[in-house]
Design a protein around this motif. Sequence first.
Motif, PDB file in Angstrom:
ATOM      1  N   HIS A 122       0.792  -1.228   0.000  1.00  0.00           N
ATOM      2  CA  HIS A 122       0.000   0.000   0.000  1.00  0.00           C
ATOM      3  C   HIS A 122       0.827   1.283   0.000  1.00  0.00           C
ATOM      4  CE1 HIS A 122       0.066   1.590   4.059  1.00  0.00           C
ATOM      5  NE2 HIS A 122      -0.889   2.414   3.741  1.00  0.00           N
ATOM      6  N   ASP A 123       2.115   1.204   0.373  1.00  0.00           N
ATOM      7  CA  ASP A 123       2.961   2.398   0.270  1.00  0.00           C
ATOM      8  C   ASP A 123       3.053   2.851  -1.185  1.00  0.00           C
ATOM      9  OD1 ASP A 123       3.376   2.473   2.945  1.00  0.00           O
ATOM     10  OD2 ASP A 123       5.351   1.507   2.887  1.00  0.00           O
ATOM     11  N   LYS A 124       3.124   1.878  -2.093  1.00  0.00           N
ATOM     12  CA  LYS A 124       3.171   2.184  -3.524  1.00  0.00           C
ATOM     13  C   LYS A 124       1.850   2.839  -3.949  1.00  0.00           C
ATOM     14  CE  LYS A 124       3.680  -1.385  -6.279  1.00  0.00           C
ATOM     15  NZ  LYS A 124       4.254  -2.496  -7.029  1.00  0.00           N
ATOM     16  N   LEU A 125       0.743   2.337  -3.418  1.00  0.00           N
ATOM     17  CA  LEU A 125      -0.572   2.900  -3.724  1.00  0.00           C
ATOM     18  C   LEU A 125      -0.667   4.345  -3.226  1.00  0.00           C
ATOM     19  CD1 LEU A 125      -3.472   2.541  -4.757  1.00  0.00           C
ATOM     20  CD2 LEU A 125      -4.056   1.594  -2.527  1.00  0.00           C
ATOM     21  N   VAL A 126      -0.193   4.607  -2.019  1.00  0.00           N
ATOM     22  CA  VAL A 126      -0.211   5.969  -1.472  1.00  0.00           C
ATOM     23  C   VAL A 126       0.582   6.897  -2.391  1.00  0.00           C
ATOM     24  CG1 VAL A 126       0.558   7.436   0.447  1.00  0.00           C
ATOM     25  CG2 VAL A 126      -0.573   5.268   0.924  1.00  0.00           C
ATOM     26  N   GLU A 127       1.752   6.445  -2.850  1.00  0.00           N
ATOM     27  CA  GLU A 127       2.571   7.265  -3.757  1.00  0.00           C
ATOM     28  C   GLU A 127       1.834   7.542  -5.066  1.00  0.00           C
ATOM     29  OE1 GLU A 127       5.216   9.167  -3.252  1.00  0.00           O
ATOM     30  OE2 GLU A 127       4.811   8.463  -1.236  1.00  0.00           O
ATOM     31  N   GLU A 128       1.148   6.516  -5.602  1.00  0.00           N
ATOM     32  CA  GLU A 128       0.404   6.707  -6.849  1.00  0.00           C
ATOM     33  C   GLU A 128      -0.744   7.695  -6.655  1.00  0.00           C
ATOM     34  OE1 GLU A 128      -0.626   2.945  -8.607  1.00  0.00           O
ATOM     35  OE2 GLU A 128       1.479   2.410  -8.817  1.00  0.00           O
ATOM     36  N   ILE A 129      -1.414   7.620  -5.513  1.00  0.00           N
ATOM     37  CA  ILE A 129      -2.485   8.570  -5.212  1.00  0.00           C
ATOM     38  C   ILE A 129      -1.916   9.987  -5.179  1.00  0.00           C
ATOM     39  CG2 ILE A 129      -4.055   9.370  -3.385  1.00  0.00           C
ATOM     40  CD1 ILE A 129      -4.519   6.350  -2.741  1.00  0.00           C
ATOM     41  N   PHE A 130      -0.765  10.157  -4.528  1.00  0.00           N
ATOM     42  CA  PHE A 130      -0.162  11.491  -4.445  1.00  0.00           C
ATOM     43  C   PHE A 130       0.319  11.983  -5.806  1.00  0.00           C
ATOM     44  CE2 PHE A 130      -0.769  11.433  -0.032  1.00  0.00           C
ATOM     45  CZ  PHE A 130      -0.643  12.745   0.397  1.00  0.00           C
ATOM     46  N   GLN A 131       0.848  11.070  -6.637  1.00  0.00           N
ATOM     47  CA  GLN A 131       1.275  11.492  -7.982  1.00  0.00           C
ATOM     48  C   GLN A 131       0.088  12.011  -8.781  1.00  0.00           C
ATOM     49  OE1 GLN A 131       3.469   8.499 -10.114  1.00  0.00           O
ATOM     50  NE2 GLN A 131       5.090   8.435  -8.592  1.00  0.00           N
ATOM     51  N   HIS A 132      -1.068  11.407  -8.568  1.00  0.00           N
ATOM     52  CA  HIS A 132      -2.247  11.802  -9.337  1.00  0.00           C
ATOM     53  C   HIS A 132      -2.963  13.010  -8.733  1.00  0.00           C
ATOM     54  CE1 HIS A 132      -6.513  11.372 -10.696  1.00  0.00           C
ATOM     55  NE2 HIS A 132      -5.877  11.344 -11.836  1.00  0.00           N
ATOM     56  N   GLU A 133      -3.073  13.063  -7.413  1.00  0.00           N
ATOM     57  CA  GLU A 133      -3.910  14.064  -6.753  1.00  0.00           C
ATOM     58  C   GLU A 133      -3.161  15.331  -6.314  1.00  0.00           C
ATOM     59  OE1 GLU A 133      -7.486  13.505  -5.682  1.00  0.00           O
ATOM     60  OE2 GLU A 133      -7.261  12.091  -7.319  1.00  0.00           O
ATOM     61  N   ASP A 134      -1.894  15.192  -5.924  1.00  0.00           N
ATOM     62  CA  ASP A 134      -1.136  16.340  -5.404  1.00  0.00           C
ATOM     63  C   ASP A 134      -0.625  17.173  -6.575  1.00  0.00           C
ATOM     64  OD1 ASP A 134       0.310  18.124  -3.866  1.00  0.00           O
ATOM     65  OD2 ASP A 134       1.940  16.720  -3.432  1.00  0.00           O
ATOM     66  N   LYS A 135      -1.527  17.968  -7.135  1.00  0.00           N
ATOM     67  CA  LYS A 135      -1.241  18.681  -8.386  1.00  0.00           C
ATOM     68  C   LYS A 135      -0.089  19.688  -8.252  1.00  0.00           C
ATOM     69  CE  LYS A 135      -5.525  17.454 -10.382  1.00  0.00           C
ATOM     70  NZ  LYS A 135      -5.567  16.164  -9.779  1.00  0.00           N
ATOM     71  N   ASP A 136       0.020  20.363  -7.090  1.00  0.00           N
ATOM     72  CA  ASP A 136       1.097  21.348  -6.951  1.00  0.00           C
ATOM     73  C   ASP A 136       2.367  20.739  -6.330  1.00  0.00           C
ATOM     74  OD1 ASP A 136       0.436  21.090  -4.273  1.00  0.00           O
ATOM     75  OD2 ASP A 136      -0.286  23.152  -4.040  1.00  0.00           O
ATOM     76  N   LYS A 137       2.329  19.421  -6.095  1.00  0.00           N
ATOM     77  CA  LYS A 137       3.505  18.674  -5.596  1.00  0.00           C
ATOM     78  C   LYS A 137       4.089  19.246  -4.304  1.00  0.00           C
ATOM     79  CE  LYS A 137       3.351  15.830  -9.041  1.00  0.00           C
ATOM     80  NZ  LYS A 137       2.289  14.890  -8.845  1.00  0.00           N
ATOM     81  N   ASN A 138       3.196  19.697  -3.394  1.00  0.00           N
ATOM     82  CA  ASN A 138       3.689  20.243  -2.121  1.00  0.00           C
ATOM     83  C   ASN A 138       3.677  19.194  -1.002  1.00  0.00           C
ATOM     84  OD1 ASN A 138       0.951  20.035  -1.567  1.00  0.00           O
ATOM     85  ND2 ASN A 138       0.762  22.101  -0.716  1.00  0.00           N
ATOM     86  N   GLY A 139       3.358  17.947  -1.342  1.00  0.00           N
ATOM     87  CA  GLY A 139       3.356  16.888  -0.332  1.00  0.00           C
ATOM     88  C   GLY A 139       2.026  16.729   0.383  1.00  0.00           C
ATOM     89  N   PHE A 140       1.031  17.532  -0.002  1.00  0.00           N
ATOM     90  CA  PHE A 140      -0.301  17.445   0.590  1.00  0.00           C
ATOM     91  C   PHE A 140      -1.345  17.489  -0.523  1.00  0.00           C
ATOM     92  CE2 PHE A 140       2.310  19.228   3.936  1.00  0.00           C
ATOM     93  CZ  PHE A 140       1.915  18.495   5.044  1.00  0.00           C
ATOM     94  N   ILE A 141      -2.475  16.850  -0.286  1.00  0.00           N
ATOM     95  CA  ILE A 141      -3.593  16.936  -1.225  1.00  0.00           C
ATOM     96  C   ILE A 141      -4.598  17.904  -0.615  1.00  0.00           C
ATOM     97  CG2 ILE A 141      -5.463  15.690  -2.376  1.00  0.00           C
ATOM     98  CD1 ILE A 141      -3.691  13.134  -2.065  1.00  0.00           C
ATOM     99  N   SER A 142      -4.774  19.047  -1.267  1.00  0.00           N
ATOM    100  CA  SER A 142      -5.707  20.048  -0.749  1.00  0.00           C
ATOM    101  C   SER A 142      -7.141  19.639  -1.080  1.00  0.00           C
ATOM    102  CB  SER A 142      -5.413  21.417  -1.364  1.00  0.00           C
ATOM    103  OG  SER A 142      -5.763  21.394  -2.747  1.00  0.00           O
TER     104      SER A 142
END
Length: 154
Positions: A122-142
């Motif tokens: 699931h760590d890989k899944l979390v990274e994939e979610i962040f690659q897709h959702e964290d549009k400004d790449k600040n480490g958080f999904i607003s």
Amino acid sequence: MSFDRDQPFTFQLGAGQVIKGWDQGLTDMCVGEKRKLTIPPELGYGDRGAGNVIPGGATLVFDVELINIGDSPPTTNVFKEIDENKDMQLSREEVSEYLKKQMVAADGGQESEDIKNMIAEHDKLVEEIFQHEDKDKNGFISHDEFSGPKHDEL
């Protein structure tokens, strides 16, 4: 039906739980109907793609079959459920904890071998979610970046 996993894929149509191409392409389907969806990038994952699985700019093709239409409870505000500290942004830790809870809940509260394997991956899944959702790449999904259900009134 997800033929890769050999089990139905369940979601609420029109609630932002799937890519726009699915929401639009499945709207008038009947139970038992089969359809091939060819989804252009702008209705799929756009220029960003999805992790290491789907490259940016990809046209997606799905063979789908509608096997059931059911009444579902109103969509919950998933953003609010994940946002433990109520700061209106999702951290990797919050997403990770939410996914772990969902996996165990889906397995009837018991951690089976399947669930243990999924948690290991699931760590890989979390990274994939962040690659897709964290549009400004600040480490958080607003709240604005989050594409899942996030409104109480849905």
